[in-house]
Design a protein around this motif. Sequence first.
Motif, PDB file in Angstrom:
ATOM      1  N   PHE A   1       0.814  -1.283  -0.016  1.00  0.00           N
ATOM      2  CA  PHE A   1       0.014  -0.196   0.220  1.00  0.00           C
ATOM      3  C   PHE A   1       0.913   1.278  -0.185  1.00  0.00           C
ATOM      4  N   ALA A   2       1.990   1.373   0.877  1.00  0.00           N
ATOM      5  CA  ALA A   2       2.744   2.428   0.820  1.00  0.00           C
ATOM      6  C   ALA A   2       3.599   2.641  -0.512  1.00  0.00           C
ATOM      7  N   MET A   3       3.949   1.425  -1.134  1.00  0.00           N
ATOM      8  CA  MET A   3       4.673   1.333  -2.351  1.00  0.00           C
ATOM      9  C   MET A   3       3.636   2.119  -3.465  1.00  0.00           C
ATOM     10  N   LEU A   4       2.502   1.805  -3.449  1.00  0.00           N
ATOM     11  CA  LEU A   4       1.146   2.387  -4.447  1.00  0.00           C
ATOM     12  C   LEU A   4       1.343   3.768  -4.077  1.00  0.00           C
ATOM     13  N   ALA A   5       1.576   4.357  -2.954  1.00  0.00           N
ATOM     14  CA  ALA A   5       1.568   5.870  -2.494  1.00  0.00           C
ATOM     15  C   ALA A   5       2.905   6.273  -3.212  1.00  0.00           C
ATOM     16  N   VAL A   6       3.830   5.900  -3.412  1.00  0.00           N
ATOM     17  CA  VAL A   6       5.083   6.271  -3.993  1.00  0.00           C
ATOM     18  C   VAL A   6       4.895   6.268  -5.472  1.00  0.00           C
ATOM     19  N   ILE A   7       4.450   5.488  -6.023  1.00  0.00           N
ATOM     20  CA  ILE A   7       4.219   5.063  -7.649  1.00  0.00           C
ATOM     21  C   ILE A   7       3.076   6.084  -8.185  1.00  0.00           C
ATOM     22  N   LEU A   8       1.650   6.007  -7.414  1.00  0.00           N
ATOM     23  CA  LEU A   8       0.716   6.493  -8.047  1.00  0.00           C
ATOM     24  C   LEU A   8       0.219   7.761  -7.339  1.00  0.00           C
ATOM     25  N   GLY A   9       1.089   8.571  -6.771  1.00  0.00           N
ATOM     26  CA  GLY A   9       0.810   9.948  -6.073  1.00  0.00           C
ATOM     27  C   GLY A   9       0.281  10.970  -7.154  1.00  0.00           C
ATOM     28  N   GLU A  10       0.744  10.772  -8.198  1.00  0.00           N
ATOM     29  CA  GLU A  10       0.461  11.785  -9.217  1.00  0.00           C
ATOM     30  C   GLU A  10      -1.152  11.946  -9.759  1.00  0.00           C
ATOM     31  N   TYR A  11      -1.726  10.630  -9.286  1.00  0.00           N
ATOM     32  CA  TYR A  11      -3.104  10.450  -9.538  1.00  0.00           C
ATOM     33  C   TYR A  11      -4.256  11.027  -8.627  1.00  0.00           C
ATOM     34  N   ALA A  12      -3.722  11.644  -7.508  1.00  0.00           N
ATOM     35  CA  ALA A  12      -4.325  12.647  -6.593  1.00  0.00           C
ATOM     36  C   ALA A  12      -5.093  13.794  -7.255  1.00  0.00           C
TER      37      ALA A  12
ATOM     38  N   LYS B   1       2.881  12.097   4.177  1.00  0.00           N
ATOM     39  CA  LYS B   1       1.531  11.686   4.997  1.00  0.00           C
ATOM     40  C   LYS B   1       0.982  10.606   4.419  1.00  0.00           C
ATOM     41  N   VAL B   2       0.709  10.332   3.348  1.00  0.00           N
ATOM     42  CA  VAL B   2       0.064   9.144   2.737  1.00  0.00           C
ATOM     43  C   VAL B   2       0.755   7.957   3.077  1.00  0.00           C
ATOM     44  N   MET B   3       2.008   8.137   2.813  1.00  0.00           N
ATOM     45  CA  MET B   3       2.923   6.836   3.106  1.00  0.00           C
ATOM     46  C   MET B   3       2.754   6.297   4.513  1.00  0.00           C
ATOM     47  N   LYS B   4       2.902   7.552   5.454  1.00  0.00           N
ATOM     48  CA  LYS B   4       2.818   7.091   6.936  1.00  0.00           C
ATOM     49  C   LYS B   4       1.468   6.281   7.335  1.00  0.00           C
ATOM     50  N   MET B   5       0.215   7.106   6.705  1.00  0.00           N
ATOM     51  CA  MET B   5      -0.993   6.504   6.904  1.00  0.00           C
ATOM     52  C   MET B   5      -1.017   4.949   6.503  1.00  0.00           C
ATOM     53  N   ALA B   6      -0.423   4.611   5.290  1.00  0.00           N
ATOM     54  CA  ALA B   6      -0.270   3.400   4.748  1.00  0.00           C
ATOM     55  C   ALA B   6       0.439   2.465   5.745  1.00  0.00           C
TER      56      ALA B   6
ATOM     57  N   ALA C   1      11.715   4.426  10.674  1.00  0.00           N
ATOM     58  CA  ALA C   1      11.992   5.853   9.931  1.00  0.00           C
ATOM     59  C   ALA C   1      10.843   6.822  10.705  1.00  0.00           C
ATOM     60  N   VAL C   2       9.704   6.157  10.819  1.00  0.00           N
ATOM     61  CA  VAL C   2       8.644   6.841  11.256  1.00  0.00           C
ATOM     62  C   VAL C   2       8.955   7.427  12.909  1.00  0.00           C
ATOM     63  N   ILE C   3       9.407   6.449  13.592  1.00  0.00           N
ATOM     64  CA  ILE C   3       9.157   6.512  15.027  1.00  0.00           C
ATOM     65  C   ILE C   3      10.592   6.998  15.241  1.00  0.00           C
ATOM     66  N   LEU C   4      11.842   6.575  14.966  1.00  0.00           N
ATOM     67  CA  LEU C   4      13.069   7.132  15.351  1.00  0.00           C
ATOM     68  C   LEU C   4      13.956   8.399  14.604  1.00  0.00           C
TER      69      LEU C   4
ATOM     70  N   LYS D   1      10.847   6.191   1.867  1.00  0.00           N
ATOM     71  CA  LYS D   1      10.814   5.747   0.613  1.00  0.00           C
ATOM     72  C   LYS D   1      12.003   4.685   0.141  1.00  0.00           C
ATOM     73  N   MET D   2      13.232   5.182   0.701  1.00  0.00           N
ATOM     74  CA  MET D   2      14.492   4.203   0.810  1.00  0.00           C
ATOM     75  C   MET D   2      14.066   3.075   1.419  1.00  0.00           C
ATOM     76  N   ALA D   3      13.551   3.125   2.434  1.00  0.00           N
ATOM     77  CA  ALA D   3      13.133   1.723   3.349  1.00  0.00           C
ATOM     78  C   ALA D   3      12.146   0.963   2.462  1.00  0.00           C
ATOM     79  N   LEU D   4      11.219   1.585   1.737  1.00  0.00           N
ATOM     80  CA  LEU D   4      10.257   0.828   1.194  1.00  0.00           C
ATOM     81  C   LEU D   4      10.756   0.010  -0.202  1.00  0.00           C
TER      82      LEU D   4
END
Lengths: 199, 199
Positions: A48-59, A67-72, B52-55, B70-73
Amino acid sequence: MENERLKQQIEFIVEIDKLKRVMRQSRIIGDIHDELLWENSAEHSWHFAMLAVILGEYADKTVDIGKVMKMALIHDIVEIDAGDTFAYDQLGHLDKAEREGKAASRIFGLLPDNQRDEMMELWMEFEERETNEAQFAAALDLVQPLLQNYYTQGYSWQKNKVTSDQVLARINAATKNSKTLKNFVEWLIHDAVKKGYLQ
Amino acid sequence: MENERLKQQIEFIVEIDKLKRVMRQSRIIGDIHDELLWENSAEHSWHFAMLAVILGEYADKTVDIGKVMKMALIHDIVEIDAGDTFAYDQLGHLDKAEREGKAASRIFGLLPDNQRDEMMELWMEFEERETNEAQFAAALDLVQPLLQNYYTQGYSWQKNKVTSDQVLARINAATKNSKTLKNFVEWLIHDAVKKGYLQ
């Protein structure tokens, strides 16, 4: 260890290791006869976090992708106590909010106060689906398991007797911040029906 | 599907599902007699991103935490082709860079050109350990498996006959951007020796 703040943070980090043992109703793409290829919630959260990295342009409305990555990354941590509630389990959804709220208090409560508050707020923001980030994250959280299903010839849809009407009914609420992903999901579902993966 | 760019992105997203099947030499915390409780690289990547989020506050030189996440992912996606190279496998490290470089070209090459370039650069930046973000990420990528080992009573250390000297030898290079995490790791290793988890 003498650093009390770091000790609390490490305790949280060790606790969330358990997310790797929370099983979902999604399968990993691969041999559909392999009984071990079920996805867990840690794997789902990474994807899910990887989808945020790759598909962000479609927001459609601008989002902070960090923030979306953290939510994921954190959205399913409550499942350590509350378990995974399958998207089409109506009974399970009756007390989902209550079970997950308790879990959030306990698990995020392991952290130092400022981080506990930050994690609680971020998790609530995702659950409430009101901000641009939460609405975009909801679309990604819909797309990820649909892909797992489509690329395993609808394995979990069929096992759970899910129909295309049920899947279509979830789209509008989940894709408020992405016309492109809405179109993609509609295409995917229609194609899955055409191919016989979904009734 | 007619959107060629989205089609390439989806192809990449589906391809990286395979990271959930790349097994590591780390165990998930839990029953040490359960043969299924080995960690895979997708789970590790999620956990690393959560560190990364926590530390993040323990980076000595300022870092962009979104970039560290992103690097981690993405840092282990090359293992889909190249396999996981155990930290103490000297032979495996001889051709690691070559194997992983080929893998990066093929897998990130599935993406549209601008994203392929972005992912290649980010992955190289992590590998080169020169920027603040890469150095801080290296510390987190060290801490995560050490915690898995410590909280499974040194299961993987013992299985692979790893000694405290070998673990200590990796610390300086990996903790250039975090004195706090350097101290923590040293404490953890000494405590592991004291408890008999590590020789």
